[in-house]
Design a protein around this motif. Structure first.
Motif, PDB file in Angstrom:
ATOM      1  N   CYS A  99       0.838  -1.207   0.000  1.00  0.00           N
ATOM      2  CA  CYS A  99       0.000   0.000   0.000  1.00  0.00           C
ATOM      3  C   CYS A  99       0.870   1.253   0.000  1.00  0.00           C
ATOM      4  N   MET A 100       1.946   1.241   0.797  1.00  0.00           N
ATOM      5  CA  MET A 100       2.867   2.374   0.832  1.00  0.00           C
ATOM      6  C   MET A 100       3.504   2.613  -0.538  1.00  0.00           C
ATOM      7  N   ILE A 101       3.947   1.520  -1.156  1.00  0.00           N
ATOM      8  CA  ILE A 101       4.596   1.623  -2.473  1.00  0.00           C
ATOM      9  C   ILE A 101       3.610   2.127  -3.520  1.00  0.00           C
ATOM     10  N   GLN A 102       2.382   1.574  -3.471  1.00  0.00           N
ATOM     11  CA  GLN A 102       1.353   1.976  -4.444  1.00  0.00           C
ATOM     12  C   GLN A 102       1.007   3.455  -4.291  1.00  0.00           C
ATOM     13  N   LEU A 103       0.837   3.910  -3.053  1.00  0.00           N
ATOM     14  CA  LEU A 103       0.523   5.316  -2.802  1.00  0.00           C
ATOM     15  C   LEU A 103       1.650   6.211  -3.301  1.00  0.00           C
ATOM     16  N   TYR A 104       2.893   5.819  -3.002  1.00  0.00           N
ATOM     17  CA  TYR A 104       4.045   6.632  -3.383  1.00  0.00           C
ATOM     18  C   TYR A 104       4.136   6.797  -4.900  1.00  0.00           C
ATOM     19  N   PHE A 105       4.030   5.670  -5.627  1.00  0.00           N
ATOM     20  CA  PHE A 105       4.187   5.740  -7.079  1.00  0.00           C
ATOM     21  C   PHE A 105       2.980   6.390  -7.755  1.00  0.00           C
ATOM     22  N   ALA A 106       1.783   6.142  -7.247  1.00  0.00           N
ATOM     23  CA  ALA A 106       0.598   6.777  -7.838  1.00  0.00           C
ATOM     24  C   ALA A 106       0.680   8.297  -7.702  1.00  0.00           C
ATOM     25  N   LEU A 107       1.087   8.768  -6.520  1.00  0.00           N
ATOM     26  CA  LEU A 107       1.237  10.206  -6.299  1.00  0.00           C
ATOM     27  C   LEU A 107       2.367  10.783  -7.134  1.00  0.00           C
ATOM     28  N   ALA A 108       3.507  10.075  -7.147  1.00  0.00           N
ATOM     29  CA  ALA A 108       4.682  10.562  -7.879  1.00  0.00           C
ATOM     30  C   ALA A 108       4.398  10.675  -9.362  1.00  0.00           C
ATOM     31  N   LEU A 109       3.795   9.647  -9.929  1.00  0.00           N
ATOM     32  CA  LEU A 109       3.553   9.628 -11.377  1.00  0.00           C
ATOM     33  C   LEU A 109       2.438  10.594 -11.765  1.00  0.00           C
ATOM     34  N   GLY A 110       1.421  10.720 -10.896  1.00  0.00           N
ATOM     35  CA  GLY A 110       0.349  11.679 -11.166  1.00  0.00           C
ATOM     36  C   GLY A 110       0.861  13.112 -11.167  1.00  0.00           C
ATOM     37  N   THR A 111       1.721  13.440 -10.181  1.00  0.00           N
ATOM     38  CA  THR A 111       2.307  14.780 -10.111  1.00  0.00           C
ATOM     39  C   THR A 111       3.233  15.037 -11.297  1.00  0.00           C
ATOM     40  N   THR A 112       4.033  14.025 -11.641  1.00  0.00           N
ATOM     41  CA  THR A 112       4.933  14.155 -12.794  1.00  0.00           C
ATOM     42  C   THR A 112       4.153  14.454 -14.064  1.00  0.00           C
ATOM     43  N   GLU A 113       3.003  13.790 -14.231  1.00  0.00           N
ATOM     44  CA  GLU A 113       2.199  14.029 -15.435  1.00  0.00           C
ATOM     45  C   GLU A 113       1.701  15.471 -15.494  1.00  0.00           C
ATOM     46  N   CYS A 114       1.305  16.025 -14.340  1.00  0.00           N
ATOM     47  CA  CYS A 114       0.864  17.428 -14.313  1.00  0.00           C
ATOM     48  C   CYS A 114       1.958  18.349 -14.847  1.00  0.00           C
ATOM     49  N   VAL A 115       3.185  18.136 -14.357  1.00  0.00           N
ATOM     50  CA  VAL A 115       4.308  18.994 -14.753  1.00  0.00           C
ATOM     51  C   VAL A 115       4.703  18.736 -16.208  1.00  0.00           C
ATOM     52  N   LEU A 116       4.692  17.466 -16.607  1.00  0.00           N
ATOM     53  CA  LEU A 116       5.078  17.111 -17.973  1.00  0.00           C
ATOM     54  C   LEU A 116       4.114  17.701 -19.003  1.00  0.00           C
ATOM     55  N   LEU A 117       2.840  17.760 -18.677  1.00  0.00           N
ATOM     56  CA  LEU A 117       1.861  18.352 -19.593  1.00  0.00           C
ATOM     57  C   LEU A 117       2.109  19.859 -19.767  1.00  0.00           C
ATOM     58  N   SER A 150      10.686  17.387 -14.405  1.00  0.00           N
ATOM     59  CA  SER A 150       9.300  16.906 -14.255  1.00  0.00           C
ATOM     60  C   SER A 150       9.252  15.669 -13.361  1.00  0.00           C
ATOM     61  N   TRP A 151      10.129  14.698 -13.650  1.00  0.00           N
ATOM     62  CA  TRP A 151      10.165  13.452 -12.868  1.00  0.00           C
ATOM     63  C   TRP A 151      10.597  13.712 -11.430  1.00  0.00           C
ATOM     64  N   LEU A 152      11.614  14.552 -11.249  1.00  0.00           N
ATOM     65  CA  LEU A 152      12.112  14.832  -9.893  1.00  0.00           C
ATOM     66  C   LEU A 152      11.065  15.538  -9.035  1.00  0.00           C
ATOM     67  N   SER A 153      10.358  16.500  -9.627  1.00  0.00           N
ATOM     68  CA  SER A 153       9.338  17.233  -8.869  1.00  0.00           C
ATOM     69  C   SER A 153       8.233  16.293  -8.408  1.00  0.00           C
ATOM     70  N   GLY A 154       7.833  15.355  -9.278  1.00  0.00           N
ATOM     71  CA  GLY A 154       6.790  14.402  -8.923  1.00  0.00           C
ATOM     72  C   GLY A 154       7.204  13.483  -7.795  1.00  0.00           C
ATOM     73  N   PHE A 155       8.402  12.915  -7.882  1.00  0.00           N
ATOM     74  CA  PHE A 155       8.849  11.949  -6.877  1.00  0.00           C
ATOM     75  C   PHE A 155       9.195  12.629  -5.554  1.00  0.00           C
ATOM     76  N   THR A 156       9.681  13.887  -5.602  1.00  0.00           N
ATOM     77  CA  THR A 156       9.972  14.628  -4.365  1.00  0.00           C
ATOM     78  C   THR A 156       8.680  14.975  -3.637  1.00  0.00           C
ATOM     79  N   ASN A 157       7.697  15.483  -4.373  1.00  0.00           N
ATOM     80  CA  ASN A 157       6.403  15.814  -3.778  1.00  0.00           C
ATOM     81  C   ASN A 157       5.755  14.577  -3.169  1.00  0.00           C
ATOM     82  N   SER A 158       5.847  13.449  -3.847  1.00  0.00           N
ATOM     83  CA  SER A 158       5.231  12.220  -3.350  1.00  0.00           C
ATOM     84  C   SER A 158       5.909  11.725  -2.068  1.00  0.00           C
ATOM     85  N   ALA A 159       7.234  11.855  -1.998  1.00  0.00           N
ATOM     86  CA  ALA A 159       7.960  11.425  -0.795  1.00  0.00           C
ATOM     87  C   ALA A 159       7.458  12.204   0.420  1.00  0.00           C
ATOM     88  N   LEU A 160       7.266  13.501   0.251  1.00  0.00           N
ATOM     89  CA  LEU A 160       6.780  14.359   1.323  1.00  0.00           C
ATOM     90  C   LEU A 160       5.352  13.992   1.717  1.00  0.00           C
TER      91      LEU A 160
END
Length: 310
Positions: A99-117, A150-160
């Motif tokens: 669950c932790m891993i799923q939450l982390y990656f879902a948030l990270a990838l969703g945020t990355t997509e926002c920035v990438l768009l 884009s990728w770094l911003s998504g994964f950093t935000n998700s970690a927090l």
């Protein structure tokens, strides 16, 4: 009271309720979701491989599109296989670590997509509004830098965000009223006041959803003004082809996300939220390749060249 405040980590798992309120729909949902998931895998892999193999597609637009396709592959794979397993069988559990891993990656990838768009809209702005300076503005090194950012911003935000969510003490029950581990659903399990978490969610959602959306709309406002000044019909068609596809992808992604993340968690909206989330995790990633490739002369030309017909 201490016995009631059992953290789910001590039990080692969560139960994902998903669509268990509609057991008659589970088989239908399994088939439909499986079809869309396969479409996502095939369509996005097609774009990645084609963009890599054909030198004519070694442009900023297709570089970012390949990033988007890879992101969509990862995003759907972070939640859909687990959902398919839960729909097919009686067991609807996920481990605490899972669950932790799923939450982390879902948030990270969703945020990355926002920035990438946003980055993709800037690329279209540079191509339409600054055509003479395009090769300088979108230098390959700068494109790679934008993609990494884009990728770094998504994964950093998700970690927090993930850390804040899993530090909240959870009640004894560990039934998550969703089909995957998502922040609003997990916060509903808390035994303490979660207003601070909800405020954090609202602020970060505003930063990574509203600000990108404003920047995208600003870019397309400038593009619209440039298009209105164009005299060439061929130029107009090309702009509408590429920019129209991008705007459609932006709409399919941002509208559902706005509906979920810019409102506080609420039991009344939970069932509606599941179907909205199902749309942007299953349907949108499968449609992106179709939107970008249908009626796209560059892609059709690349396919013909690879097949030796041109």
């Amino acid at each position: 009271m201490k016995m009631e405040n059992i953290n789910a980590s001590s039990k080692g798992y969560f139960i994902l309720l998903g669509f268990s309120n509609w057991p008659h729909l589970e088989v239908v949902l399994f088939v439909v979701i499986l079809i869309f998931y396969l479409m996502t895998l095939i369509g996005n892999l097609f774009i990645i491989i084609l963009s890599y193999l054909d030198s004519h597609l070694h442009t900023p637009m297709y570089f970012f599109l390949s990033n988007l396709s890879f992101l969509d592959l990862c995003y759907t794979t972070s939640s859909i296989p687990q959902l398919l397993v839960n729909l097919w069988g009686p067991e609807k559990t996920i481990s605490y670590a899972g669950c932790m891993i799923q939450l982390y990656f879902a948030l990270a990838l969703g945020t990355t997509e926002c920035v990438l768009l946003v980055v993709m809209s800037y690329d279209r702005y540079a191509a339409v509004c600054r055509p003479l300076h395009y090769t300088v503005l979108m230098h390959p090194r700068f494109c790679r830098l934008l993609a990494v950012a884009s990728w770094l911003s998504g994964f950093t935000n998700s970690a927090l965000h993930s850390s804040f969510t899993f530090l909240v003490p959870l009640c004894g029950h560990h039934r998550v009223d969703h089909f995957f581990c998502e922040v609003p659903a997990l916060l509903q399990l808390s035994c303490v006041d979660t207003h601070a978490n909800e405020l954090t969610l609202l602020v970060t959602s505003s930063v990574f959803v509203l600000i990108p959306l404003i920047l995208i709309l600003t870019s397309y406002g400038a593009i619209a003004r440039a298009v209105l000044r164009m005299q060439s019909t061929t130029g107009l068609q090309k702009v509408f082809g590429t920019c129209g596809a991008h705007l459609m992808v932006v709409s399919l992604f941002f509208i559902p996300v706005l509906c979920i993340y810019l409102q506080p968690p609420s039991g009344n909206s939970q069932d509606r939220g599941k179907f909205i989330a199902l749309f942007y995790t299953v349907v949108t990633p499968s449609l992106n390749p179709l939107i970008y490739t249908l009626r796209n002369k560059d892609v059709r030309g690349a396919v013909k060249r690879l097949m030796g017909q041109d």
